[in-house]
Write a protein that holds these residues in place. Structure first.
Motif, short mmCIF file in Angstrom:
data_model
loop_
_atom_site.label_atom_id
_atom_site.label_comp_id
_atom_site.label_asym_id
_atom_site.label_seq_id
_atom_site.Cartn_x
_atom_site.Cartn_y
_atom_site.Cartn_z
N ASP A 23 93.63 -6.47 21.64
CA ASP A 23 93.07 -5.10 21.52
C ASP A 23 94.47 -4.22 21.60
OD1 ASP A 23 90.78 -3.18 22.37
OD2 ASP A 23 92.53 -2.87 23.80
N CYS A 24 95.44 -3.77 21.23
CA CYS A 24 96.50 -2.99 21.28
C CYS A 24 96.90 -2.84 19.51
CB CYS A 24 97.73 -3.52 21.69
SG CYS A 24 97.65 -2.80 23.09
N LEU A 25 96.38 -4.02 18.94
CA LEU A 25 96.54 -3.98 17.61
C LEU A 25 95.26 -3.25 16.81
CD1 LEU A 25 99.03 -6.91 17.61
CD2 LEU A 25 99.61 -4.94 16.69
N GLY A 26 94.48 -3.70 17.49
CA GLY A 26 93.01 -3.21 16.75
C GLY A 26 93.07 -4.26 16.01
N THR B 63 100.47 -8.95 5.71
CA THR B 63 101.76 -7.35 6.59
C THR B 63 101.20 -6.79 7.77
OG1 THR B 63 99.42 -6.98 6.78
CG2 THR B 63 100.15 -6.84 4.50
N PRO B 64 102.46 -6.08 8.56
CA PRO B 64 102.82 -5.52 9.72
C PRO B 64 101.57 -5.03 9.86
CG PRO B 64 104.09 -4.60 8.13
CD PRO B 64 103.48 -5.54 7.32
N ILE B 65 101.52 -5.21 11.35
CA ILE B 65 100.88 -4.14 11.83
C ILE B 65 101.23 -4.20 13.56
CG2 ILE B 65 97.95 -4.46 10.76
CD1 ILE B 65 97.92 -6.91 13.19
N TYR B 66 101.15 -2.71 13.93
CA TYR B 66 101.73 -2.56 15.21
C TYR B 66 100.77 -1.29 15.87
CZ TYR B 66 104.84 -1.81 11.73
OH TYR B 66 106.88 -2.39 10.59
N SER B 67 100.54 -1.17 17.00
CA SER B 67 99.79 -0.75 17.77
C SER B 67 99.82 0.73 18.61
CB SER B 67 100.17 -1.30 19.52
OG SER B 67 101.25 -1.16 20.58
N SER B 68 101.48 0.76 18.51
CA SER B 68 101.43 2.39 17.95
C SER B 68 101.47 3.42 16.54
CB SER B 68 102.15 2.92 19.07
OG SER B 68 102.52 4.31 19.50
N ALA B 69 101.77 4.60 16.71
CA ALA B 69 101.95 5.58 15.63
C ALA B 69 103.56 5.93 15.48
CB ALA B 69 101.04 6.64 14.90
N SER B 70 104.08 5.99 16.82
CA SER B 70 105.17 6.25 16.95
C SER B 70 106.12 5.01 17.18
CB SER B 70 105.52 7.41 18.02
OG SER B 70 106.07 6.89 19.01
#
Lengths: 465, 269
Positions: free
Chosen positions: A122-125, A378-385
Motif C-alpha cells: 500500500d505504501c508503494l502504490g 525498475t525501482p519504486i519508492y514509497s515517498s517522494a522525499s
C-alpha cells in the motif's frame, strides 16, 4: 343484405379481428360513433379524417419490453463467503446433542506476515490496496488452518484479471507427500496436429509434484472465501505452448483455450503454466536472507539478517530469485535423454537439453535485459522525499507487468496483479504450410476402376462338382 | 443525489481490486493538492485521471479538469485541462500538443522515462532534401526532432481519453444553452451488466451511442448484482478501469498503466 343471411352472421363477420393490430370493424365503428357523439363536430359526415383519427389515436397496450427492468436476482453467495473468513469458523451443530461438533485442532502452517505485506504494498502504490489485503490475509489463514488440506506453508501469489471473473491464486505446499495421489493426474499431452515441433521432439517427462516447476501447488478462487480449486500440475509441453501464445484469461477454469498454435489443455492448465513462468521470473527475496544448503538443495533462512534500510530495497542488487529458472524445455531441471554409447554429447542432445540457466539465488541485476538495453526491473519508492527514514522500497518488473516486490524494514513481499500477459514483442506464428496433395505417381489409376470380370461359368460348374 | 464529479476516495476503493491504486503518501497528498489546484486554475471540476508508470519509479499522476462542456457538431466537447504531478502534491500544466507533434509522439514506443525534462530524439527524412544521387559523397542528413517527454505524456493521455472516458448513459443532459451538464434526475442504469449502460463522455446525451457500438471485444464488464457494483475494463488500453455503483449512484474511472495501446488484442481474445 344478400351477402349475409342473418344478423348473427353479420355480427360475426364484423367482429373478425384484424391480424395486424387485433381490432375489428365492430370495435372500430363503436369507437367511431362514440367519438362523434363525444366531440359533436358540425359536419361529422364530411370528415373522413374522423374515422382515421379514431383508428390512429387509439392506445394499444401491447405486450412489449417492460417499462421497469427485471432486476438480476442478486446472488449473495460471494459476499456471504467473504464474510465467513472473518472471525472464527462456525462449527456445525450435532443434531443429536444440540452441541457444536468439536473442531479438529487447527493445522500449524508457515506464512509471511501478510498484513504487514499488504501495508508495504500500500505504501508503494502497488498490489491490491490495504482493504483487500486484510481479506487476503484472512483467506490465506483459513486455508492454512484447514486440517483437511494440511498445508505446510501458504502464500498469496497474486491476482489474475480475466474477462468475466478474476482469479485469486494461493501458493501452498502440503505436509504429506501422500497428497501426490490426490492430485489430479495431469492430462496426457494431447497430440496436436500441426504442432510439428513437439511431435518430432522427444517426450519430456513431467516434473514430479514437489520438484522444480511443480514444487508448490496452487489453489485458485474467483472470490475470496469462495470455493477453492486446485490447479493441476504443469507439464513441460504446456509451458512451451504457453510461451508461443498471447491470450487473455476468461475467468472460467474449464473454458477452452482457443489459440493457434493449439494449447494442450484448458484454461486451468494455461493459468498454471502462466503461474510457473511468472513465479520463476518474479518470485524474489531480499539477498542474504536465504542461503542454499548444498546437501539438501533447499533454501535456508539466515538467522541474523540485517534488513537493508529504506531506499536500498529499491536496487536490483538487493533482491535474488528464490525459484529455479524455468528452462526453455519447460522444466526447471533439464531432462536429458539417455546417451547412446556411440553418440557424441554435443551432437546427440538438442538445444533445450544443453541449456544452462542462472542458478538459484541469482541477483535480479543479472536478469536478461529488455530490448533497448532496458533493465528488467525498475525501482519504486514509497515517498517522494529521500529523507523519509523508514520508507519502503521495491522493484517493479517490466517483463511481467504487474509483478512487484517490496520491503520495509524486516517486512518484505512480492506479488503479481495483472492480466497474465508478458511484455514481449508478440509475433504470431504463421499458419502451418498447406497440406500437400497426394502424389499422383502413387495413384494406381486415374480412371474408373474396371468392372471385375465375372468368373467363367465353367469354373463354377467345376467347383460345384 | 447524483454525483457531479467522481469522488477520488470511492474510485480508489472500488478499483483497488483491479490493481488501480496510488501510494498511501500520494493519496494523502491528493486530498489537499487537488482542491488547491482547482482554485488556482479556476476550474469547476478537477479530479484524478490516472497514473502513467515510468522507468525511474517516479510515476506521473495526471489530473483532469474542465469548466464547461458544450455540444458542437454532434459531439460533446469538454474543454479539458490536464495537469501532472510526480509526488501528488505539486501540479504542473500539461500543455496540449499540435497535431504534427502528436503524430511524431505516436512513433515513440516504450514506457516514459520519468524525467520531465527529457527530450526524445526522432529522426525523420527531410522532405526538402535533394534526391539522393549515387555520385553525391555527402549523405542526406535526416531531420532530427526534439520531442519533450511532456508532449509524449500529453499525447498518450489524449489517446487514452479519446478511447475511454466512460460515463453511465444518460448521466449527462443538454441544457438550454447547449451545454452538457450532469443530469440531476439521473435514475441509474437499468442494466448495469450490459455495455449499453455506459457511453463515452464525448457522445452527445440522448444520441444512443454507447460502448456497445465500440469495436467488439474491446471492453469487459463484471457486475456484482448483490453489491450492485459494476466494473468496466478496457482491453484496448489495459489499465483503464471504470466502476459504477448502482446503490449509491456513483461512478468514476482511473487509468493505471504505461499508456500504451494493446495492439495484439486481436490475438488475445
Amino acid at each position: 343484405m344478400a351477402a349475409v343471411d342473418s344478423v348473427a352472421q353479420a355480427l360475426a363477420y364484423l367482429q373478425v379481428h384484424s391480424p395486424q393490430d387485433g381490432t375489428s370493424m365492430y370495435d372500430h365503428l363503436v369507437k367511431l360513433v362514440s367519438k362523434v357523439l363525444e366531440d359533436q363536430p358540425k359536419n361529422a359526415v364530411d370528415l373522413l379524417e374522423t374515422s382515421l383519427l379514431v383508428k390512429k389515436s387509439t392506445f394499444d397496450p401491447k405486450e412489449s419490453s417492460p417499462l421497469v427492468p427485471i432486476p438480476v436476482a442478486p446472488d449473495a453467495t460471494q459476499t456471504q463467503a467473504a464474510v465467513s473468513i472473518f472471525g472464527d469458523p462456525e462449527l456445525p451443530i450435532n443434531p443429536a446433542t444440540g452441541e457444536p461438533v468439536p473442531a479438529d485442532p487447527p493445522n500449524e502452517f508457515e506464512a509471511e506476515n501478510m498484513l504487514g505485506a499488504a501495508a508495504v504494498l500500500d505504501c508503494l502504490g502497488v498490489g491490491l490496496g490495504r482493504e483487500l489485503g486484510v481479506n487476503i490475509a484472512l483467506a490465506a489463514k483459513r486455508i492454512g488452518e484447514d486440517p483437511k488440506l494440511a498445508v505446510r506453508s501458504v502464500r498469496f501469489f497474486g491476482k489474475f484479471l480475466g474477462l468475466y471473473s478474476d482469479y485469486f491464486v494461493f501458493e501452498v505446499a502440503f505436509k504429506k507427500e501422500a497428497a501426490k495421489e490426490a492430485a489430479p493426474a495431469a492430462p496426457a499431452p494431447e497430440r496436436v496436429e500441426g504442432e510439428a515441433a513437439s511431435s518430432s521432439a522427444p517426450e519430456v517427462p513431467v516434473e514430479e509434484p514437489g520438484k522444480g516447476a511443480n514444487k508448490f501447488t496452487y489453489l485458485v478462487c474467483s472470490s475470496l472465501g469462495g470455493p477453492l480449486t486446485r490447479l493441476p500440475d504443469v507439464t513441460p509441453a504446456q509451458v512451451k505452448a504457453s510461451r508461443r501464445i498471447k491470450k487473455l484469461l476468461t475467468g472460467r477454469l474449464t473454458s477452452h483455450v482457443s489459440t493457434y498454435p493449439a494449447f494442450p489443455g484448458n484454461e486451468a492448465n494455461y493459468l498454471r503454466a502462466l503461474i510457473a513462468r511468472i513465479s520463476a521470473a518474479t518470485v524474489v527475496a531480499p539477498s542474504d536472507l536465504f542461503s542454499l544448503n548444498d546437501e539438501t538443495g533447499e533454501l535456508e533462512r539466515a538467522e541474523d539478517w540485517e534488513p537493508p534500510a529504506g531506499r536500498e530495497m529499491a536496487a536490483p542488487t538487493a533482491w535474488v530469485h528464490v525459484r529455479p529458472h524455468l528452462k526453455s524445455q519447460g522444466r526447471c531441471e533439464v531432462h536429458k535423454r539417455e546417451l547412446p554409447e556411440d553418440a557424441d554429447e554435443d551432437e546427440f542432445y538438442n538445444e533445450d537439453e544443453l541449456e544452462e540457466g542462472p542458478d538459484l539465488l541469482a541477483a535480479l541485476e543479472e536478469d536478461a535485459q529488455l530490448p533497448g538495453e532496458q533493465a528488467a526491473w525498475t525501482p519504486i519508492y514509497s515517498s517522494a522525499s529521500e529523507a523519509v527514514k523508514t520508507q519502503a522500497g521495491g522493484l517493479r518488473s517490466l517483463v511481467w507487468p504487474g509483478a512487484v516486490c517490496g520491503g520495509r524494514g524486516s517486512e518484505w513481499t512480492c506479488v503479481y496483479v495483472g492480466w497474465g500477459v508478458k511484455n514481449a514483442p508478440f509475433v504470431p506464428l504463421p499458419p502451418p504450410p498447406v497440406a500437400q496433395e497426394f502424389a499422383w505417381g502413387e495413384v494406381e489409376t486415374q480412371e474408373l476402376e474396371l468392372k471385375p470380370a465375372p468368373p467363367p461359368p465353367e469354373e463354377e460348374a467345376e467347383a460345384d462338382e | 443525489m447524483v454525483q457531479l464529479e467522481p469522488n477520488i476516495t470511492l474510485v480508489l476503493k472500488h478499483l483497488a481490486s483491479c490493481g488501480a491504486v496510488v501510494s498511501a503518501e500520494q493519496q494523502a497528498a491528493l486530498d489537499h493538492s487537488i482542491p488547491i489546484k482547482r482554485i488556482e486554475a479556476g476550474l469547476r471540476s478537477l479530479t484524478l485521471w490516472g497514473r502513467l508508470t515510468t522507468l525511474n519509479g517516479k510515476d506521473y499522476l495526471v489530473a483532469e479538469g474542465y469548466n464547461v462542456a458544450s455540444s458542437k457538431e454532434g459531439a460533446a466537447v469538454y474543454e479539458t485541462k490536464y495537469f501532472y504531478s510526480q509526488d501528488g502534491a505539486r501540479w504542473s500544466d500539461l500543455q496540449p500538443v499540435d497535431s504534427e507533434t502528436a503524430t511524431r509522439c505516436a512513433r515513440i514506443k516504450g514506457m516514459l522515462s520519468g524525467d520531465p525534462a527529457k527530450n526524445y530524439e526522432l529522426e525523420e527524412k527531410d522532405p526538402n532534401a535533394p534526391e539522393p544521387s549515387p555520385e553525391a559523397e555527402e549523405e542526406v542528413k535526416p531531420l532530427v526532432f526534439q520531442i519533450p517527454e511532456l508532449a509524449v505524456l500529453r499525447c498518450r493521455v489524449d489517446a487514452i481519453a479519446t478511447a475511454t472516458s466512460v460515463i453511465p448513459t444518460d448521466s449527462t443532459i443538454l441544457n438550454a444553452a447547449s451545454q452538457v451538464v450532469p443530469n440531476r434526475l439521473f435514475a441509474g442504469a437499468a442494466y448495469p451488466e450490459k455495455l449499453e449502460s455506459y457511453q463515452h463522455r464525448f457522445s452527445l446525451p440522448g444520441s444512443g451511442v454507447t460502448l456497445s457500438q465500440d469495436l467488439r471485444g474491446t471492453w469487459a464488464v463484471q457486475y456484482d448484482a448483490f453489491k450492485g457494483v459494476a466494473q468496466v475494463r478496457s482491453l484496448l488500453f489495459p489499465g483503464y478501469f471504470f466502476y459504477y455503483a448502482a446503490n449509491e449512484l456513483t461512478w468514476g474511472s482511473l487509468y493505471v498503466g504505461d499508456g500504451l495501446r494493446n495492439n495484439d488484442l486481436i490475438f488475445m481474445l
